[in-house]
Every structure is written in structure tokens, then in C-alpha cells.
Design a protein around this motif. Sequence first.
Motif, PDB file in Angstrom:
ATOM      1  N   THR A  31       0.816  -1.221   0.000  1.00  0.00           N
ATOM      2  CA  THR A  31       0.000   0.000   0.000  1.00  0.00           C
ATOM      3  C   THR A  31       0.848   1.268   0.000  1.00  0.00           C
ATOM      4  O   THR A  31       0.291   2.375  -0.016  1.00  0.00           O
ATOM      5  N   GLY A  32       2.177   1.096   0.069  1.00  0.00           N
ATOM      6  CA  GLY A  32       3.034   2.277   0.120  1.00  0.00           C
ATOM      7  C   GLY A  32       3.476   2.734  -1.270  1.00  0.00           C
ATOM      8  O   GLY A  32       3.785   1.924  -2.153  1.00  0.00           O
ATOM      9  N   TRP A  33       3.484   4.035  -1.484  1.00  0.00           N
ATOM     10  CA  TRP A  33       3.944   4.580  -2.758  1.00  0.00           C
ATOM     11  C   TRP A  33       5.457   4.389  -2.876  1.00  0.00           C
ATOM     12  O   TRP A  33       6.198   4.709  -1.942  1.00  0.00           O
ATOM     13  N   PRO A  34       5.904   3.880  -4.038  1.00  0.00           N
ATOM     14  CA  PRO A  34       7.356   3.752  -4.220  1.00  0.00           C
ATOM     15  C   PRO A  34       8.033   5.114  -4.375  1.00  0.00           C
ATOM     16  O   PRO A  34       9.197   5.291  -4.016  1.00  0.00           O
ATOM     17  N   ASN A  35       7.292   6.091  -4.888  1.00  0.00           N
ATOM     18  CA  ASN A  35       7.819   7.438  -5.077  1.00  0.00           C
ATOM     19  C   ASN A  35       6.637   8.393  -5.246  1.00  0.00           C
ATOM     20  O   ASN A  35       5.680   8.083  -5.947  1.00  0.00           O
ATOM     21  N   ARG A  36       6.706   9.525  -4.569  1.00  0.00           N
ATOM     22  CA  ARG A  36       5.602  10.486  -4.633  1.00  0.00           C
ATOM     23  C   ARG A  36       5.792  11.452  -5.815  1.00  0.00           C
ATOM     24  O   ARG A  36       5.982  12.652  -5.641  1.00  0.00           O
ATOM     25  N   GLY A  37       5.754  10.882  -6.987  1.00  0.00           N
ATOM     26  CA  GLY A  37       5.913  11.704  -8.185  1.00  0.00           C
ATOM     27  C   GLY A  37       4.605  11.835  -8.951  1.00  0.00           C
ATOM     28  O   GLY A  37       3.513  11.653  -8.408  1.00  0.00           O
ATOM     29  N   ARG A  38       4.750  12.067 -10.252  1.00  0.00           N
ATOM     30  CA  ARG A  38       3.579  12.277 -11.118  1.00  0.00           C
ATOM     31  C   ARG A  38       3.379  11.037 -11.986  1.00  0.00           C
ATOM     32  O   ARG A  38       4.319  10.538 -12.592  1.00  0.00           O
ATOM     33  N   ILE A  39       2.126  10.534 -12.007  1.00  0.00           N
ATOM     34  CA  ILE A  39       1.831   9.362 -12.835  1.00  0.00           C
ATOM     35  C   ILE A  39       1.756   9.798 -14.293  1.00  0.00           C
ATOM     36  O   ILE A  39       0.906  10.606 -14.672  1.00  0.00           O
ATOM     37  N   THR A  40       2.653   9.197 -15.069  1.00  0.00           N
ATOM     38  CA  THR A  40       2.696   9.549 -16.499  1.00  0.00           C
ATOM     39  C   THR A  40       2.067   8.484 -17.379  1.00  0.00           C
ATOM     40  O   THR A  40       1.741   8.746 -18.547  1.00  0.00           O
ATOM     41  N   PRO A  65      13.246  10.050 -16.761  1.00  0.00           N
ATOM     42  CA  PRO A  65      13.383   9.539 -15.399  1.00  0.00           C
ATOM     43  C   PRO A  65      12.025   9.185 -14.784  1.00  0.00           C
ATOM     44  O   PRO A  65      11.162  10.064 -14.630  1.00  0.00           O
ATOM     45  N   HIS A  66      11.843   7.961 -14.494  1.00  0.00           N
ATOM     46  CA  HIS A  66      10.612   7.507 -13.826  1.00  0.00           C
ATOM     47  C   HIS A  66      10.849   6.095 -13.280  1.00  0.00           C
ATOM     48  O   HIS A  66      11.841   5.455 -13.598  1.00  0.00           O
ATOM     49  N   VAL A  67       9.907   5.611 -12.455  1.00  0.00           N
ATOM     50  CA  VAL A  67       9.930   4.235 -11.968  1.00  0.00           C
ATOM     51  C   VAL A  67       8.714   3.513 -12.527  1.00  0.00           C
ATOM     52  O   VAL A  67       7.587   4.023 -12.468  1.00  0.00           O
ATOM     53  N   HIS A  68       8.954   2.364 -13.134  1.00  0.00           N
ATOM     54  CA  HIS A  68       7.855   1.498 -13.567  1.00  0.00           C
ATOM     55  C   HIS A  68       7.525   0.599 -12.382  1.00  0.00           C
ATOM     56  O   HIS A  68       8.336  -0.221 -11.949  1.00  0.00           O
ATOM     57  N   PHE A  69       6.318   0.742 -11.861  1.00  0.00           N
ATOM     58  CA  PHE A  69       5.920   0.038 -10.629  1.00  0.00           C
ATOM     59  C   PHE A  69       4.784  -0.929 -10.915  1.00  0.00           C
ATOM     60  O   PHE A  69       3.750  -0.535 -11.462  1.00  0.00           O
ATOM     61  N   GLU A  70       4.994  -2.199 -10.523  1.00  0.00           N
ATOM     62  CA  GLU A  70       3.974  -3.236 -10.715  1.00  0.00           C
ATOM     63  C   GLU A  70       3.609  -3.879  -9.380  1.00  0.00           C
ATOM     64  O   GLU A  70       4.468  -4.058  -8.504  1.00  0.00           O
ATOM     65  N   ILE A  71       2.336  -4.254  -9.274  1.00  0.00           N
ATOM     66  CA  ILE A  71       1.873  -5.112  -8.175  1.00  0.00           C
ATOM     67  C   ILE A  71       1.293  -6.365  -8.807  1.00  0.00           C
ATOM     68  O   ILE A  71       0.421  -6.279  -9.682  1.00  0.00           O
TER      69      ILE A  71
END
Length: 325
Positions: A200-209, A304-310
Amino acid sequence: MKKGQHNYKSIYTFMMIPNDEDKIKTYNFPKWTLKVLTYILVSLLIITFIFTYSFLDMRKQYAKKSKNIERLEIINDKQKNQISQLEKYTQDIKEKIDYLNELESEVKGLVGLETDDDKDKNELSLTQIQGNGDVNNTNRGGLFKRKTDKSLDYDQSGALMEIKINLNKIEESLSIEENNFNSLKTDVADQLNYLAARPTGWPNRGRITSPFGIRRAPKRGASTFHKGVDIANSYGSSIKAAAKGKVVSAGWKGGLGYTVLISHGYGFTTLYGHNSSLLVKEGQQVEKGQAIAKLGNSGNSTGPHVHFEIRVNDNPVDPMKYLGK
């Protein structure tokens, strides 16, 4: 009465006639003397009877008391043994109560509740069990009351047996409560582990692109299924674990560049791609919110971004259904 004559009506004559030629001896007794002797003899007989009866009665009472004393000594020894057993029994119960209080504190500690005040309120003291001859209702196992035994009988075996029965009821209640607490502790611990494993934790508090689902590929232009979300932020900002878990892999993964894959248990895994550098290694245990990488632009990336999967049971799901606000 003429001189020389005797009043034979007022005396008794006792004569002793020997066998030889000795003179006959004569004794004269007034009538009142015999009466006195008779009274004395009867009085002695009565006194002797009374004394004999009293003596026999005293001996009988002494034998009875001796027998009672012997019986009381047997009862006393028996009750000493019963009391000794009850003392051990109550000590066992007190230890079980202490264990339950510790178990209760552990359960409350797991969910972050205060325990000191509650422990003082819920603790079952042996004074409540033994005080004033009553077994009172208590917070633990208080299911009954026992009236004070007003009997003056020395043999209190019945009262001791009643106390033992009441203690048995308390112990049974404590055993049930212990099982309930152990079950609750297991359930709470399992639930807490599940909550800790839920990403449930955000990996990074950035902008969803780029959201989860069907999208147009950034470089090829064709429609593809995007298995996660892309979160853009400044190069080198921290990437954090979404939940507690174990690092399955940490290294280069084709188009995802430097990637971290974490297993959280309960079927949950999370993936973090396109990092500039990695802060963890395979097999390492991580906590929720722990920095595991630096945001970057490695692999097939347009910025620069993080690709995040669950993933749930290895199937990608929309991360936005799990991420907190």
C-alpha cells in the motif's frame, strides 16, 4: 422402772459365747446406735455408688473424647493435605493468570493498544478467590459465588472440596480463555503480517505519467498492455518498498533496466524498474518504506521515472487499487 432392772426395749444385747469355759461376754447397744450405723452404712453405699458411677461415666467420656481427638487428628492431617494441594493448585492458577495477562499484553501490543491500566483492571487476584470465604465474580473465570460456611463442625472437608470444585471451574474457564487468546494472537499476528505484506506504500511520490492497462507504446506507437504504472520524478530520488518483504532479484532486467523484484508473501510481489542504481541485493529482507533504489532512466525509458507493478499470485493488477492516498 425398778432399780436393778433394764429397759430391754431401748437396747440391743450382743452376746459372745466361747467354746471353752470362759465367761460369756455380753455387749449392750442402745437402739439409736444401730440406726446410726445403718444410716452410715447406707450413706457409704450411696456415696460408693455415686463415685463408681461418676468414675465409670468419666472414663467413658474420656474414652469418647480420646476417640474424638484421634478422629480430629486424622481429619486435621487430611485437611492439611487438602490445603497443601489447594495451595499448589491456586499457585498453578495464579501462574496461568499471569501468563494470560502477558498473553493479553502481547495481543494488545501487536495492535498498539495500551496495556498497563487494562492489566490492572483484568488481573484476577487470589484474594478475590480466598478472601472472606467467598469466591466472587471476577473478570477471569468468575462464573459463580460460594456462600461462607457458617458450620462449627471441625471437619471442613466439604468446604475444602467446594473450594476445589470452584477452582476447577476457574481453571477450566482460564483454559478456554487461554485457547481463545492463543487463537486471537495467531489471528492478529496473521492479520498484521497480511497488512504488512499488502503493498500500500507509494514507491515514489511523483507524477503518474502512464496508468495501468491498454496504452500506446512510447517508442513503437502500437497498443500494448501496461502491467503497472509509471511515476515520474527527479533523477536519483528515492524508490521505496511498498511493503515488507524479501528481495527476489535485484539487477539488470532487459528493457526494464535496473530492476528490483520483492516477494511480500500472501501472493503479493512488487516490481520497480528503470532505476539508476540499486540499494538492495537478492535475499535481503526489507521493511515498508525502506529505500531500495534510486529513480532513473535505465532500460527502454523516455525519461526519469519508476515502472511500478503489483502482482497477485503472479498476475499483474492495477496498483492504484492498493496504493494509499
